[in-house]
Design a protein around this motif. Structure first.
Motif, PDB file in Angstrom:
ATOM      1  N   LEU A   1       5.223  17.986  33.403  1.00 24.76           N
ATOM      2  CA  LEU A   1       5.224  16.519  33.404  1.00 24.76           C
ATOM      3  C   LEU A   1       4.197  15.970  34.408  1.00 24.76           C
ATOM      4  CD1 LEU A   1       9.045  15.740  33.160  1.00 24.76           C
ATOM      5  CD2 LEU A   1       7.332  15.680  31.340  1.00 24.76           C
ATOM      6  N   MET A   2       4.098  16.598  35.584  1.00 27.50           N
ATOM      7  CA  MET A   2       3.093  16.163  36.556  1.00 27.50           C
ATOM      8  C   MET A   2       1.686  16.439  36.044  1.00 27.50           C
ATOM      9  SD  MET A   2       4.590  16.981  40.375  1.00 27.50           S
ATOM     10  CE  MET A   2       4.711  18.746  40.114  1.00 27.50           C
ATOM     11  N   GLY A   3       1.503  17.599  35.400  1.00 23.06           N
ATOM     12  CA  GLY A   3       0.189  17.924  34.857  1.00 23.06           C
ATOM     13  C   GLY A   3      -0.243  16.954  33.774  1.00 23.06           C
ATOM     14  N   ALA A   4       0.699  16.560  32.904  1.00 24.70           N
ATOM     15  CA  ALA A   4       0.385  15.591  31.845  1.00 24.70           C
ATOM     16  C   ALA A   4      -0.023  14.246  32.442  1.00 24.70           C
ATOM     17  CB  ALA A   4       1.593  15.418  30.928  1.00 24.70           C
ATOM     18  N   ALA A   5       0.681  13.821  33.496  1.00 23.76           N
ATOM     19  CA  ALA A   5       0.357  12.536  34.132  1.00 23.76           C
ATOM     20  C   ALA A   5      -1.019  12.584  34.796  1.00 23.76           C
ATOM     21  CB  ALA A   5       1.438  12.186  35.157  1.00 23.76           C
ATOM     22  N   ILE A   6      -1.345  13.694  35.440  1.00 29.10           N
ATOM     23  CA  ILE A   6      -2.653  13.821  36.100  1.00 29.10           C
ATOM     24  C   ILE A   6      -3.782  13.818  35.075  1.00 29.10           C
ATOM     25  CG2 ILE A   6      -4.096  15.384  37.459  1.00 29.10           C
ATOM     26  CD1 ILE A   6      -1.534  16.257  38.911  1.00 29.10           C
TER      27      ILE A   6
ATOM     28  N   PHE B   1      -0.070   8.756  24.997  1.00 32.37           N
ATOM     29  CA  PHE B   1       0.383   9.548  26.145  1.00 32.37           C
ATOM     30  C   PHE B   1       1.892   9.447  26.312  1.00 32.37           C
ATOM     31  CE2 PHE B   1       1.708   9.232  30.635  1.00 32.37           C
ATOM     32  CZ  PHE B   1       1.545  10.566  30.998  1.00 32.37           C
ATOM     33  N   ASP B   2       2.439   8.254  26.137  1.00 34.61           N
ATOM     34  CA  ASP B   2       3.877   8.064  26.239  1.00 34.61           C
ATOM     35  C   ASP B   2       4.602   8.954  25.226  1.00 34.61           C
ATOM     36  OD1 ASP B   2       6.061   6.107  27.423  1.00 34.61           O
ATOM     37  OD2 ASP B   2       6.473   6.298  25.286  1.00 34.61           O
ATOM     38  N   GLY B   3       4.071   9.017  24.006  1.00 36.59           N
ATOM     39  CA  GLY B   3       4.669   9.878  22.988  1.00 36.59           C
ATOM     40  C   GLY B   3       4.528  11.349  23.316  1.00 36.59           C
ATOM     41  N   PHE B   4       3.344  11.729  23.805  1.00 34.13           N
ATOM     42  CA  PHE B   4       3.128  13.124  24.193  1.00 34.13           C
ATOM     43  C   PHE B   4       4.019  13.511  25.364  1.00 34.13           C
ATOM     44  CE2 PHE B   4       0.903  16.197  26.920  1.00 34.13           C
ATOM     45  CZ  PHE B   4       0.804  17.268  26.044  1.00 34.13           C
ATOM     46  N   TYR B   5       4.153  12.599  26.309  1.00 39.19           N
ATOM     47  CA  TYR B   5       5.027  12.830  27.477  1.00 39.19           C
ATOM     48  C   TYR B   5       6.465  13.050  27.020  1.00 39.19           C
ATOM     49  CZ  TYR B   5       6.625  12.103  32.318  1.00 39.19           C
ATOM     50  OH  TYR B   5       7.164  12.269  33.571  1.00 39.19           O
ATOM     51  N   SER B   6       6.912  12.222  26.083  1.00 37.36           N
ATOM     52  CA  SER B   6       8.271  12.360  25.561  1.00 37.36           C
ATOM     53  C   SER B   6       8.433  13.651  24.774  1.00 37.36           C
ATOM     54  CB  SER B   6       8.619  11.163  24.658  1.00 37.36           C
ATOM     55  OG  SER B   6       8.576   9.958  25.381  1.00 37.36           O
ATOM     56  N   LEU B   7       7.389  14.039  24.027  1.00 37.61           N
ATOM     57  CA  LEU B   7       7.453  15.270  23.246  1.00 37.61           C
ATOM     58  C   LEU B   7       7.553  16.486  24.164  1.00 37.61           C
ATOM     59  CD1 LEU B   7       7.402  15.997  20.239  1.00 37.61           C
ATOM     60  CD2 LEU B   7       4.951  16.438  20.471  1.00 37.61           C
ATOM     61  N   THR B   8       6.782  16.469  25.250  1.00 37.39           N
ATOM     62  CA  THR B   8       6.868  17.550  26.235  1.00 37.39           C
ATOM     63  C   THR B   8       8.256  17.615  26.839  1.00 37.39           C
ATOM     64  OG1 THR B   8       4.525  17.262  26.781  1.00 37.39           O
ATOM     65  CG2 THR B   8       5.869  18.469  28.371  1.00 37.39           C
ATOM     66  N   ASP B   9       8.809  16.463  27.150  1.00 29.92           N
ATOM     67  CA  ASP B   9      10.148  16.413  27.726  1.00 29.92           C
ATOM     68  C   ASP B   9      11.184  16.924  26.730  1.00 29.92           C
ATOM     69  OD1 ASP B   9      12.010  15.576  29.851  1.00 29.92           O
ATOM     70  OD2 ASP B   9      12.652  14.090  28.392  1.00 29.92           O
ATOM     71  N   ALA B  10      11.012  16.616  25.447  1.00 27.72           N
ATOM     72  CA  ALA B  10      11.957  17.088  24.430  1.00 27.72           C
ATOM     73  C   ALA B  10      11.915  18.609  24.316  1.00 27.72           C
ATOM     74  CB  ALA B  10      11.631  16.460  23.078  1.00 27.72           C
TER      75      ALA B  10
ATOM     76  N   ALA C   1       7.641  10.860  18.226  1.00 24.74           N
ATOM     77  CA  ALA C   1       6.944  10.727  16.949  1.00 24.74           C
ATOM     78  C   ALA C   1       6.571   9.262  16.682  1.00 24.74           C
ATOM     79  CB  ALA C   1       7.829  11.263  15.824  1.00 24.74           C
ATOM     80  N   PHE C   2       7.504   8.368  16.977  1.00 22.20           N
ATOM     81  CA  PHE C   2       7.254   6.933  16.820  1.00 22.20           C
ATOM     82  C   PHE C   2       6.091   6.490  17.694  1.00 22.20           C
ATOM     83  CE2 PHE C   2       8.822   2.457  17.919  1.00 22.20           C
ATOM     84  CZ  PHE C   2       8.246   1.899  16.787  1.00 22.20           C
ATOM     85  N   GLY C   3       6.063   6.964  18.925  1.00 26.21           N
ATOM     86  CA  GLY C   3       5.008   6.570  19.854  1.00 26.21           C
ATOM     87  C   GLY C   3       3.639   7.084  19.448  1.00 26.21           C
ATOM     88  N   ILE C   4       3.568   8.329  19.034  1.00 25.55           N
ATOM     89  CA  ILE C   4       2.271   8.891  18.633  1.00 25.55           C
ATOM     90  C   ILE C   4       1.715   8.155  17.411  1.00 25.55           C
ATOM     91  CG2 ILE C   4       1.149  10.961  17.716  1.00 25.55           C
ATOM     92  CD1 ILE C   4       3.032  12.605  19.496  1.00 25.55           C
ATOM     93  N   ILE C   5       2.600   7.855  16.446  1.00 24.87           N
ATOM     94  CA  ILE C   5       2.156   7.139  15.238  1.00 24.87           C
ATOM     95  C   ILE C   5       1.666   5.734  15.588  1.00 24.87           C
ATOM     96  CG2 ILE C   5       2.937   6.129  13.059  1.00 24.87           C
ATOM     97  CD1 ILE C   5       4.864   8.511  12.804  1.00 24.87           C
ATOM     98  N   VAL C   6       2.455   4.987  16.367  1.00 21.44           N
ATOM     99  CA  VAL C   6       2.070   3.630  16.745  1.00 21.44           C
ATOM    100  C   VAL C   6       0.837   3.644  17.634  1.00 21.44           C
ATOM    101  CG1 VAL C   6       2.792   1.557  17.999  1.00 21.44           C
ATOM    102  CG2 VAL C   6       4.413   2.739  16.509  1.00 21.44           C
ATOM    103  N   GLY C   7       0.738   4.638  18.521  1.00 27.89           N
ATOM    104  CA  GLY C   7      -0.427   4.722  19.405  1.00 27.89           C
ATOM    105  C   GLY C   7      -1.710   4.936  18.636  1.00 27.89           C
TER     106      GLY C   7
END
Length: 306
Positions: free
Chosen positions: A92-97, A35-44, A19-25
């Motif tokens: 996670l691989m799909g998000a990175a691609i 993307f970092d925030g979305f990646y973390s959200l997917t991982d959560a 949430a912090f990453g998406i807001i700051v991004g």
């Protein structure tokens, strides 16, 4: 700390960072941070799913476990673990691609200007939290030996590495603002994102490969060799004609079926004698516990074993 408690902690921390990453991004205009925030959200989300599966596996392994769900899955929930691990790694691989494609598109269209001040603050906070969580989960998993926690630990290390690269890139961008190299600042965000995606995209591949092997019931070579060695010793010691061994690993569960072919002219034995041989085999195989499914059959008809 138990596996489930560790996963719960990871979910809370990951969701907060996401949430912090998406807001700051969005505030700074950095797609790399979004993307970092979305990646973390997917991982959560995937860690939450792993927590549910872990709870099902532990609950079903209890001798007193009852309920309609337990009745429907009488052989346990081990098969869900590789499914979740495979899905997690694939997402996670799909998000990175996808992020890599977007970064290349942004580079080709002239880059993306961002506010480096908030971006640097975000990366410092995220790197610190990620490294602390990585060290904590890694240490805890030495006792737990959980595939779920291992994948989650790897995800924290990936997050720390990804954000560290962003910190270097954003620090460089902030340093060259107002200089003769300021023309390059719009390319820093998509350029850093593209490089990071190329690095992290293959990382979950090993977990995906292992998950697919578990789903397809590919026989683990090391476990099969161990079971064969035990069975051959039992055949020689007790005079059986031969044996058949069927071995598979499904997540944390080990499924072993052993059939021993006895001579048809053998005299009858008490059940306690057969049980004593079963105990001998089980002790030799080892790893007795809720995650070992061991079936031992004695027969004089090879057709029952093939």
């Amino acid at each position: 700390m138990s596996e489930q408690s560790l996963l719960r902690l990871s979910i809370v921390v990951t969701a907060a960072l996401a949430a912090f990453g998406i807001i700051v991004g969005l505030w700074s205009g950095s797609f790399a941070i979004v993307f970092d925030g979305f990646y973390s959200l997917t991982d959560a989300f995937m860690t939450l799913l792993a927590l549910l599966v872990s709870k099902l596996i532990v609950t079903s392994a209890q001798p007193t476990a009852k309920g309609k769900l337990i009745d429907r899955f009488s052989v346990g929930f081990w098969h869900l673990e590789p499914m979740v691990l495979g899905l997690n790694g694939t997402l996670l691989m799909g998000a990175a691609i996808y992020a890599f494609i977007s970064a290349v598109e942004s580079l080709m269209s002239g880059g993306r200007p961002i506010d480096f001040g908030p971006a640097v603050i975000f990366t410092v906070v995220t790197v610190t939290v990620s490294l602390v969580m990585w060290l904590f989960c890694r240490r805890a998993n030495r006792k737990l030996n959980s595939n779920f926690v291992a994948l989650d630990t790897q995800a924290w290390l990936m997050t720390a590495a990804l954000t560290s690269a962003l910190l270097v890139a954003f620090g460089l961008g902030h340093a060259i603002e107002g200089t003769q190299y300021a023309w390059a600042t719009p390319y820093i965000d998509p350029g850093a994102l593209a490089i990071i995606c190329l690095i992290i995209a293959p990382v979950p591949l090993a977990h995906v490969r292992q998950a697919v092997a578990d789903i397809l019931l590919v026989t683990p070579v090391e476990l099969k060799n161990h079971v064969d060695a035990v069975a051959e010793a039992i055949v020689e010691r007790h005079g059986f004609l031969s044996y058949r061994a069927y071995v598979a690993r499904v997540g944390r569960g080990k499924q072993i079926e052993l059939f021993f072919i006895a001579p048809s002219e053998w005299p009858a034995r008490h059940l306690s004698e057969w049980d004593a041989i079963r105990d001998e085999i089980g002790d030799a195989i080892g790893d007795e516990g809720p995650d070992r499914w061991l079936t031992i059959v004695f027969t004089s008809d090879p057709e029952w074993a093939d």
